[in-house]
Design a protein around this motif. Structure first.
Motif, PDB file in Angstrom:
ATOM      1  N   TYR A  34      -5.217   9.517  -4.794  1.00 31.22           N
ATOM      2  CA  TYR A  34      -6.422   8.680  -4.783  1.00 31.22           C
ATOM      3  C   TYR A  34      -6.219   7.540  -5.771  1.00 31.22           C
ATOM      4  N   LYS A  35      -6.284   6.310  -5.274  1.00 31.14           N
ATOM      5  CA  LYS A  35      -6.085   5.141  -6.119  1.00 31.14           C
ATOM      6  C   LYS A  35      -7.397   4.774  -6.800  1.00 31.14           C
TER       7      LYS A  35
ATOM      8  N   ASN B  20       3.215   3.653  -5.680  1.00 30.41           N
ATOM      9  CA  ASN B  20       3.073   4.037  -4.279  1.00 30.41           C
ATOM     10  C   ASN B  20       4.020   5.140  -3.837  1.00 30.41           C
ATOM     11  N   ALA B  21       4.767   5.726  -4.747  1.00 27.07           N
ATOM     12  CA  ALA B  21       5.583   6.887  -4.384  1.00 27.07           C
ATOM     13  C   ALA B  21       4.662   7.975  -3.829  1.00 27.07           C
ATOM     14  N   PRO B  22       5.053   8.639  -2.738  1.00 29.78           N
ATOM     15  CA  PRO B  22       4.156   9.633  -2.115  1.00 29.78           C
ATOM     16  C   PRO B  22       4.078  10.948  -2.871  1.00 29.78           C
TER      17      PRO B  22
ATOM     18  N   LYS C 114      -8.109   3.733  -0.376  1.00 31.09           N
ATOM     19  CA  LYS C 114      -7.779   4.338  -1.659  1.00 31.09           C
ATOM     20  C   LYS C 114      -7.190   5.740  -1.548  1.00 31.09           C
ATOM     21  N   PHE C 115      -7.396   6.385  -0.424  1.00 32.92           N
ATOM     22  CA  PHE C 115      -7.035   7.806  -0.310  1.00 32.92           C
ATOM     23  C   PHE C 115      -5.887   7.984   0.686  1.00 32.92           C
ATOM     24  N   ARG C 116      -4.804   8.623   0.218  1.00 31.80           N
ATOM     25  CA  ARG C 116      -3.598   8.817   1.027  1.00 31.80           C
ATOM     26  C   ARG C 116      -3.196  10.285   0.987  1.00 31.80           C
TER      27      ARG C 116
ATOM     28  N   LYS D 298       0.810  -1.219   0.000  1.00 34.49           N
ATOM     29  CA  LYS D 298       0.000   0.000   0.000  1.00 34.49           C
ATOM     30  C   LYS D 298       0.843   1.270   0.000  1.00 34.49           C
ATOM     31  N   THR D 299       1.896   1.292   0.801  1.00 34.75           N
ATOM     32  CA  THR D 299       2.679   2.533   0.943  1.00 34.75           C
ATOM     33  C   THR D 299       3.966   2.528   0.134  1.00 34.75           C
TER      34      THR D 299
END
Length: 933
Positions: A669-670, A130-132, A627-629, A32-33
């Protein structure tokens, strides 16, 4: 040569002394991250091998070859994974990138089963997805399969970037001033003292683990950039002991087979340093003592300098002009006890290249948009460039929770050049112009050294990670005995008229009869650290991270410019040739009609500078839903800078102290497992370099003008905003569509102005503000949908940027200096991995951009667009242990044109627009052979 051969044999023997067993290695990350997972237990069914991942999520297993195994990965808080069909071949390293999924209370006992092929595909997609931040990632596998020999070449493959002169990076159309480099997580200073840039060609690609090109800011990153932040991470733990050697040769099409001129230098020039031949004479007085001498005593010292002013042609125009390259790198991985490991990677590289460049440069005066020539010069520049370096990285892994690394790099970048000039000078003879012959002999050596000590600790008891670092940089520039001389024809209307030395009674001329010595030393001290802690919130992973960064830069600059002059005119003396005119017997008493000698004095030829950067950040990484980070926070940077002198009473003293709050927000948002929608906003800064702030003035022979700093410069504040859609169909493929906006407050620009009496200057100024609106499309696609094209991959990028500078006092309507309106990149790769064949065809072009902003009646100088195409092919041979490479760069060899757009039609029109510089670089062709022992 005998010593070198023994050294190679020693290294080979030492490395072969270690056991050469087949290995499985890889990295485990959170699905995920994308973060690395430490402490993951890895067991092998059917074998006794068992290990766990270290602080970087990295693992190694020594295992018998010739079999297929099943790996079982377990970790608290994650679903157990079994990886089947892991094949281990003799004398090879099997690399795996694995992702684990977080577990919930209802998933106890669940096991996910996968295969190596599926897992590698999933891991690569997860790594990019998954890069921020808005970023482009180049993995170790992509670098391994490319034929690129240094980081500058690797970056040419990245959509959205362009590399100028093989080493200077352009991101989103923004020149190198707006980009920043990090090496192993530590902010790098400029590798060149007169330019705000980082030369990426100094890093061999074989030493690189991965490269991340950030296009949006988060608080844990340094805040001084606006285009791109390039994070280069070198390898620290080799999978097995290794040794490889690469040798190569090549040529430039404008150099080979043609006359090449040099001058007598030192016998160590081929190593990139002068052994003292060009140094000041023994016993030469310091500045103060020399200034106290009378004219006669000063002139007596002028006799002690070597009388080398003439050039010599190479005896052959083939073999001496071939380029040379050599690279040797090796490493080992040794167990210390049961769980500890000591690893090292070392490399030495050497490149010697010869290049002849023909260029024409003009300075024009303008009135009512009409150009009149000030001078028109034709130049032949012959240069021999040395790029040599060494790298030594050592890593101590203590169990799976502590890693300490010591990384060192030394680089020598030297150019030894001769410039022969002819042309017209209209400054003193506006009617017909003076015919001139001028010469410049110079040697410029830059030495760059960096050492880093870093530590990573996984504090399992508190669920936290600690990272700390310290580094020391040195950048030295040495310019010994740069010589310039000019002859003017006595009667420019008579072709048979003789030429005489341009020299007079002025004691301060740097245009003819000058000798210049420059000494510059930069020392950079860096320290800091950060701590992060992850915890569960709403059943999802949340992370808080904070850290501190401290950096001190010290600069010592000292210049000693000398002038040869004639107290009383002596036409007979001035008509002597270059090899005779400055002989000892032609120096007099300092008062007669023979040559005298003087040093230009004044505080402007010496300065010191210091900057202190204190920075802290607090950052949150919140998984709001599945889905939301959101990755958000703030960075505070306090920057204190002093230029010229530490004494406030000194007129050179300039000090600025500014605190900036730099917020950053990145929302992801994925949409699906293979697509994202990103929104980001941030504030960053661009600070002036020491050279841009100093009062030191230096006559640039190529530009025909004096370059000077501006003590009134202030930092540029940049507001950034991005919207981006990303799709990752499968491993090695991507499609992105984005728009961005940037607001520049007080952008720094290079400024050209023709001074009174023709004393042209290049300065630096702050414009009021600038706005940029941009859109970009990036893609990378494998063409295996058709069997005929299954080995082809196509990639590209198109960026469009609308940029305008505005001013409260004037009606400006132009783009910001250094900003291109578009950027085109395209690449076609043809790879057959089974046969070891890789080929790449690359194309890039940037839109026209302003190189120098114009003065009052002086229109700006534009750089004309120039298409660049490169070709690379590599073939594995000798059971994949050897590799042959062919590189052809700048195939089109289009002329680089810098011009004044007099009819304002946004393109160069020959015969209508006035040009400033025209040059061709030539096509470079190189072949190399590499072998892995």
């Amino acid at each position: 040569m005998r010593i070198g051969g023994l050294l190679v044999l020693f290294i080979v023997g030492s490395l072969n002394a270690f056991a050469q067993k087949s290995k499985i290695e890889g990295k485990v990350t959170d699905s995920k991250t994308g973060s690395n997972l430490s402490g993951v237990s890895i067991a092998v069914d059917g074998a006794k091998a068992i290990t766990s991942t270290n602080t970087d999520g990295y693992f190694q297993l020594n295992i018998d070859a010739g079999k297929k195994y099943t790996l079982r990965l377990t970790s608290v808080g994650f679903i157990t994974k079994e990886l089947a069909d892991v094949e281990v071949k003799p004398n090879e390293v099997t690399h795996l990138d694995i992702i684990l999924e977080a577990s919930t209370k209802t998933e106890t006992g669940v096991v996910i089963r996968s295969t190596t092929k599926k897992e590698s595909v999933s891991a690569l997609i997860a790594y990019q997805r998954n890069a921020p931040v808005v970023a482009q990632v180049i993995s170790a596998e992509a670098i391994r399969r490319s034929p690129d020999k240094n980081t500058g070449e690797v970056l040419k493959r990245v959509p959205g970037t362009s590399v100028q002169e093989g080493k200077y990076l352009v991101v989103r159309g923004l020149a190198d001033r707006y980009n920043q480099a990090m090496l192993n997580g530590i902010l790098m200073s400029s590798t060149e003292p007169d330019r705000k840039t980082f030369s990426f060609d100094i890093l061999p690609s074989s030493m690189i683990d991965n490269i991340i090109i950030n296009k949006s800011f988060i608080p844990e990153l340094p805040g001084e950039w606006a285009g791109g932040l390039i994070q280069v991470n070198t390898k620290d733990i080799p999978a097995k002991d290794f040794l490889s050697i690469q040798v190569g040769t090549g040529f430039n099409t404008q150099t080979i087979g043609k006359d090449f001129y040099t001058y007598k230098g030192s016998n160590t020039d081929f190593l990139g340093y002068d052994n003292g031949t060009r140094g000041l004479p023994a016993g030469f007085p310091l500045k103060g003592a020399f200034a106290d001498l009378d004219n006669g005593a000063k002139t007596a010292y002028g006799k002690d300098f070597t009388n080398i002013w003439s050039t010599q042609k190479n005896s052959s125009n083939i073999l001496p002009l071939l380029n040379e390259s050599f690279l040797i790198n090796g490493g080992f991985n040794k167990k210390l006890g049961g769980k500890n490991t000591l690893a090292a990677i070392m490399a030495v590289n050497y490149n010697r290249s010869n290049r002849a460049i023909d260029f024409e440069n003009q300075v024009n005066l303008f009135q009512n948009n009409t150009a009149s020539l000030n001078f028109d010069y034709f130049n032949n520049k012959y240069s021999t460039d040395i790029l040599a370096g060494a790298l030594a990285n050592f890593t101590l892994q203590l169990g799976s929770n502590t890693k300490i690394s010591l990384k060192n790099m030394l680089n020598v970048n030297t150019t030894d050049y001769t410039t022969l000039r002819t042309g017209k000078d209209f400054e003193t003879n506006p009617a017909t112009g003076d015919n001139i012959k001028a010469y410049e002999l110079a040697f410029k050596a830059n030495t760059f050294f960096n050492t880093q000590l870093t530590g990573d600790h996984n504090i399992k008891k508190y669920g936290a990670k600690l990272h700390w670092f310290g580094s020391f940089n040195i950048l030295d520039q040495y310019i010994p005995d740069q010589r310039r001389v000019q002859y003017n024809q006595d009667d420019p209307t008579n072709p048979a008229s003789p030429y005489s030395l341009l020299i007079g009674a002025s004691k301060s001329s740097q245009k003819s009869g000058s000798r210049y010595y420059g000494f510059l030393n930069d020392y950079v001290y860096t320290a800091g650290g950060d701590m992060s802690k992850s915890f569960k919130g709403n059943g999802l992973t949340q992370t808080i991270k904070g850290g501190y960064f401290f950096q001190v830069k010290d600069r010592l600059f000292d210049a000693r410019p000398f002038a040869i002059y004639l107290p009383s005119d002596n036409p007979g003396l001035r008509h002597l040739g270059l090899d005779q005119v400055f002989a000892q017997e032609n120096f007099g008493t300092g008062f007669d009609n023979k040559f005298a000698f003087n040093e230009l004095s004044g505080e402007g030829y010496r300065y010191i500078a210091n900057s202190i950067l204190n920075a802290g950040f607090l950052q949150f990484d919140n998984q709001i839903t599945n889905k939301f980070r959101a990755v958000w926070g703030v960075r505070v940077e306090n920057f204190d800078q002093v230029i010229g002198s530490m004494k406030k009473s000194d007129p050179r003293h300039v000090q600025s102290k500014v605190t900036d709050f730099l917020p950053g927000v990145n929302l992801t948002y994925k949409l699906t497992d293979k697509s994202n929608f990103r929104v980001s906003g941030s504030q960053t800064v661009i600070r002036p370099e020491f050279r841009e702030l100093s009062t030191f003035q230096f006559y640039d022979f190529d530009l025909g003008a004096t370059v000077a700093g501006n003590t009134a410069l202030v930092r540029t504040k940049v507001t950034n905003f991005d919207l981006r859609y990303e799709m990752y169909p499968r491993a090695g493929e991507l499609f992105t569509l984005g728009v961005f906006y940037k607001y520049f407050k007080n952008p720094i620009e290079a400024y050209f102005n023709v001074g009174s009496g023709g004393a042209s200057t290049y300065n630096f100024i702050n414009a009021d503000e600038a706005n940029s609106f941009g859109a970009e499309v990036e893609f990378r696609k494998k063409l295996d949908f058709n069997p005929s094209f299954k080995n082809f991959t196509v990639q590209g990028n198109v960026s469009y940027i609308y940029n305008r500078v505005t001013s409260q006092s004037t009606s400006l309507d132009r783009p910001m200096q250094g900003q291109s309106p578009y950027l085109l990149n395209a690449g076609l790769q043809y790879d057959i991995e089974k046969t070891g064949l890789t080929t790449t065809l690359l194309f890039n072009q940037i839109g026209r951009r302003i190189v120098f902003v114009g003065g009052s009646d002086q229109p700006p100088i534009w750089e004309n667009p120039r298409a660049v195409m490169d070709f690379q092919v590599a073939k594995k041979i000798m059971k994949n242990k050897g590799e042959l490479k062919l590189n052809v760069s700048d195939i089109f060899n289009q002329q680089a044109i810098y011009y004044n757009d007099l009819n304002d039609n946004k393109k160069y029109d020959k015969g209508i627009d006035a040009f400033a510089i025209k040059r061709k670089y030539g096509t470079n062709v190189s072949v190399s052979f590499g072998y892995n022992f």
